[in-house]
Design a protein around this motif. Structure first.
Motif, PDB file in Angstrom:
ATOM      1  N   SER A 233      16.642  -5.005   7.132  1.00  6.17           N
ATOM      2  CA  SER A 233      15.718  -4.543   8.026  1.00  6.17           C
ATOM      3  C   SER A 233      16.645  -3.834   9.184  1.00  6.17           C
ATOM      4  CB  SER A 233      14.716  -5.476   8.712  1.00  6.17           C
ATOM      5  OG  SER A 233      15.605  -6.498   9.533  1.00  6.17           O
ATOM      6  N   THR A 234      15.960  -3.048  10.222  1.00  9.43           N
ATOM      7  CA  THR A 234      16.843  -2.481  11.088  1.00  9.43           C
ATOM      8  C   THR A 234      16.803  -3.313  12.520  1.00  9.43           C
ATOM      9  OG1 THR A 234      14.960  -1.487  12.142  1.00  9.43           O
ATOM     10  CG2 THR A 234      16.238  -0.237  10.582  1.00  9.43           C
ATOM     11  N   VAL A 235      16.379  -4.664  12.300  1.00  2.00           N
ATOM     12  CA  VAL A 235      16.307  -5.461  13.595  1.00  2.00           C
ATOM     13  C   VAL A 235      17.554  -5.632  14.361  1.00  2.00           C
ATOM     14  CG1 VAL A 235      15.301  -7.496  14.433  1.00  2.00           C
ATOM     15  CG2 VAL A 235      13.934  -6.389  12.864  1.00  2.00           C
ATOM     16  N   ASN A 236      18.516  -6.373  13.525  1.00  3.61           N
ATOM     17  CA  ASN A 236      19.993  -6.682  13.949  1.00  3.61           C
ATOM     18  C   ASN A 236      21.020  -5.674  13.869  1.00  3.61           C
ATOM     19  OD1 ASN A 236      18.998  -9.268  14.816  1.00  3.61           O
ATOM     20  ND2 ASN A 236      18.862  -9.858  12.742  1.00  3.61           N
ATOM     21  N   ALA A 237      20.495  -4.394  13.138  1.00  8.83           N
ATOM     22  CA  ALA A 237      21.286  -3.418  12.762  1.00  8.83           C
ATOM     23  C   ALA A 237      22.353  -3.016  14.039  1.00  8.83           C
ATOM     24  CB  ALA A 237      20.807  -2.117  12.136  1.00  8.83           C
ATOM     25  N   SER A 238      21.697  -2.543  14.883  1.00 12.69           N
ATOM     26  CA  SER A 238      22.632  -2.009  16.141  1.00 12.69           C
ATOM     27  C   SER A 238      23.681  -2.971  16.765  1.00 12.69           C
ATOM     28  CB  SER A 238      21.623  -1.692  17.424  1.00 12.69           C
ATOM     29  OG  SER A 238      20.710  -0.795  16.914  1.00 12.69           O
ATOM     30  N   GLN A 263      18.741  -0.031   6.574  1.00 15.04           N
ATOM     31  CA  GLN A 263      19.222  -0.246   7.915  1.00 15.04           C
ATOM     32  C   GLN A 263      19.987   1.162   8.564  1.00 15.04           C
ATOM     33  OE1 GLN A 263      21.887  -3.341   8.773  1.00 15.04           O
ATOM     34  NE2 GLN A 263      23.493  -1.826   9.267  1.00 15.04           N
ATOM     35  N   SER A 264      20.277   1.904   7.632  1.00  7.89           N
ATOM     36  CA  SER A 264      21.101   3.261   7.850  1.00  7.89           C
ATOM     37  C   SER A 264      20.507   4.127   9.026  1.00  7.89           C
ATOM     38  CB  SER A 264      21.451   3.864   6.820  1.00  7.89           C
ATOM     39  OG  SER A 264      20.379   4.589   6.100  1.00  7.89           O
ATOM     40  N   ARG A 265      19.262   4.067   9.090  1.00 11.43           N
ATOM     41  CA  ARG A 265      18.568   4.917  10.230  1.00 11.43           C
ATOM     42  C   ARG A 265      18.723   4.665  11.382  1.00 11.43           C
ATOM     43  NH1 ARG A 265      14.412   4.891   5.918  1.00 11.43           N
ATOM     44  NH2 ARG A 265      13.817   6.873   5.206  1.00 11.43           N
ATOM     45  N   VAL A 266      19.139   3.199  11.615  1.00  7.95           N
ATOM     46  CA  VAL A 266      19.730   2.827  12.948  1.00  7.95           C
ATOM     47  C   VAL A 266      21.151   2.518  13.148  1.00  7.95           C
ATOM     48  CG1 VAL A 266      19.699   0.674  14.685  1.00  7.95           C
ATOM     49  CG2 VAL A 266      17.677   1.525  13.529  1.00  7.95           C
ATOM     50  N   ALA A 267      21.714   2.105  12.238  1.00  7.35           N
ATOM     51  CA  ALA A 267      23.282   1.836  12.056  1.00  7.35           C
ATOM     52  C   ALA A 267      23.628   2.037  10.760  1.00  7.35           C
ATOM     53  CB  ALA A 267      23.618   0.483  12.640  1.00  7.35           C
ATOM     54  N   PRO A 268      24.259   3.229  10.397  1.00  5.32           N
ATOM     55  CA  PRO A 268      24.611   3.668   8.980  1.00  5.32           C
ATOM     56  C   PRO A 268      26.131   2.611   8.658  1.00  5.32           C
ATOM     57  CG  PRO A 268      25.095   5.272  10.004  1.00  5.32           C
ATOM     58  CD  PRO A 268      24.312   4.571  10.936  1.00  5.32           C
ATOM     59  N   SER A 269      26.284   2.326   7.388  1.00  7.00           N
ATOM     60  CA  SER A 269      27.586   1.848   7.008  1.00  7.00           C
ATOM     61  C   SER A 269      28.828   2.885   7.528  1.00  7.00           C
ATOM     62  CB  SER A 269      27.831   1.794   5.391  1.00  7.00           C
ATOM     63  OG  SER A 269      26.877   0.728   5.185  1.00  7.00           O
ATOM     64  N   GLY A 270      29.899   2.085   7.849  1.00  7.64           N
ATOM     65  CA  GLY A 270      30.966   3.196   8.119  1.00  7.64           C
ATOM     66  C   GLY A 270      32.516   2.428   8.076  1.00  7.64           C
ATOM     67  N   ILE A 271      33.271   3.096   8.511  1.00  5.93           N
ATOM     68  CA  ILE A 271      34.672   2.585   8.839  1.00  5.93           C
ATOM     69  C   ILE A 271      35.108   2.662  10.249  1.00  5.93           C
ATOM     70  CG2 ILE A 271      37.035   2.930   8.064  1.00  5.93           C
ATOM     71  CD1 ILE A 271      35.932   3.781   5.373  1.00  5.93           C
ATOM     72  N   ALA A 272      35.452   1.566  10.853  1.00  7.07           N
ATOM     73  CA  ALA A 272      35.767   1.592  12.120  1.00  7.07           C
ATOM     74  C   ALA A 272      37.311   1.712  12.377  1.00  7.07           C
ATOM     75  CB  ALA A 272      34.964   0.435  13.052  1.00  7.07           C
ATOM     76  N   ALA A 273      38.082   2.287  13.125  1.00  8.83           N
ATOM     77  CA  ALA A 273      39.362   2.711  13.498  1.00  8.83           C
ATOM     78  C   ALA A 273      39.567   1.693  14.550  1.00  8.83           C
ATOM     79  CB  ALA A 273      39.619   4.009  14.113  1.00  8.83           C
TER      80      ALA A 273
END
Length: 332
Positions: A233-238, A263-273
């Motif tokens: 879900s998107t509840v904890n995504a942010s 959950q990507s509508r709130v926080a998509p997967s990604g790579i953080a520098a």
């Protein structure tokens, strides 16, 4: 891509000439390649995936579809020049607590793991392992790891090498209340592995909430953390995404953040520098996708050494000791 294609051609030529298996020929050729001697030249191209959520381990077709999607993304990552692809928690299947509950679905109780189609999962994992070998690609993917009954299984990340071998497994340690009460056995230790001179560490589930996990890996000289979660879900995504960026900046490391597509509508997967910014992100439309970035390691950067020095008591000799009777604390 050209380098990978040339390598595969050399491997096939050696295998045809010597009669060796593809895996043996690849191992011999990798050993003959010149090794990097410049520590400042370490870099690796990685891909992070957000996948469809499959949460019913009784569903044979769902398990097959999950394996097919994973392998499709592996091919996509390979075509994009990635050496490693990182998948979410439960990428093969993330069992729903109500589906698994022996008292459910209304009430949450101990999970009935006999409901899991274990043989199908094993077949899909074996097929995925063989594809990793064929592509010369490392793959890190979430799966339930079965233990001998009556022990509950682990919630795990499997690390598959470019030789198609299961080289290690990370088991989630900081389980949620439901997981530890009704579903899984907790893991025991951190896990690291290296690809092309870059050291990776693994974290899982809700462990981004625990900075001590990431600080532990910092002390183990990890260059890039692979954090997988469900994203049901998107509840904890942010919060999870913000924590991933924060850990990257505070530990001065790369963090790959992989969750399921919902959950990507709130926080998509990604790579953080290491500077706390997103180097690449997947689509934010709720659909499966892949993002690719080059992880570059600069061992001469002062951030990590200085933070270690700062935590080691360097300030103690310079502290000014106020007289407790002084009124200076309450005046300008």
């Amino acid at each position: 891509m050209t380098r990978n294609r040339n390598l595969k051609q050399r491997v096939r030529a050696r295998a045809a000439k010597t009669g060796e298996s593809y895996t043996s020929a690849l191992r011999h050729i990798r050993q003959s390649l010149p090794q990097r001697t410049d520590p400042g030249a370490r870099s690796i191209r990685i891909a992070v995936a957000q996948t469809t959520l499959f949460n019913d381990p009784r569903d044979v077709d769902g398990l097959r579809a999950s394996g097919c999607e994973i392998r499709c993304m592996m091919r996509e990552a390979h075509d994009a020049g990635a050496r490693l692809v990182h998948f979410p928690e439960g990428a093969t299947c993330s069992p729903n607590k109500r589906i698994m509950s022996s008292q459910g679905p209304r009430d949450i109780g101990p999970s009935d793991w006999d409901r899991f189609e274990w043989a199908v999962l094993r077949e899909e994992l074996d097929t995925t392992r063989r594809l990793a070998r064929d592509l010369g690609l490392w793959a890190v993917l979430g799966s339930v790891h079965r233990l001998t009954p009556p022990h509950r299984p682990h919630n795990s990340l499997y690390v598959l090498s470019d030789l198609g071998e299961l080289v290690t497994r990370y088991d989630e340690r900081m389980l949620s209340n439901t997981k530890v009460s009704y579903m899984y056995s907790p893991g025991l230790m951190p896990v690291t592995f290296e690809v092309d001179g870059v050291r990776f560490g693994c974290a899982l589930g809700m462990e981004t909430h625990f900075p001590e996990i990431f600080l532990e890996y910092e002390r183990l000289n990890v260059d890039c953390m692979l954090f997988s979660t469900t994203g049901e879900s998107t509840v904890n995504a942010s919060a999870f995404a913000a924590e991933a960026l924060g850990h990257a900046a505070s530990c001065w490391c790369w963090v790959s953040f992989s969750a399921h597509a919902p959950q990507s509508r709130v926080a998509p997967s990604g790579i953080a520098a290491p500077d706390g910014s997103w180097a690449a992100q997947c689509r934010c439309d709720g659909t499966p996708s892949l993002a690719v970035a080059t992880v570059e390691i600069d061992p001469a950067h002062p951030a990590r050494p200085w933070r270690r020095t700062a935590r080691g008591g360097i300030y103690d000799p310079h502290q000014a000791k106020d007289d407790p009777r002084s009124e200076s604390r309450n005046s300008f």
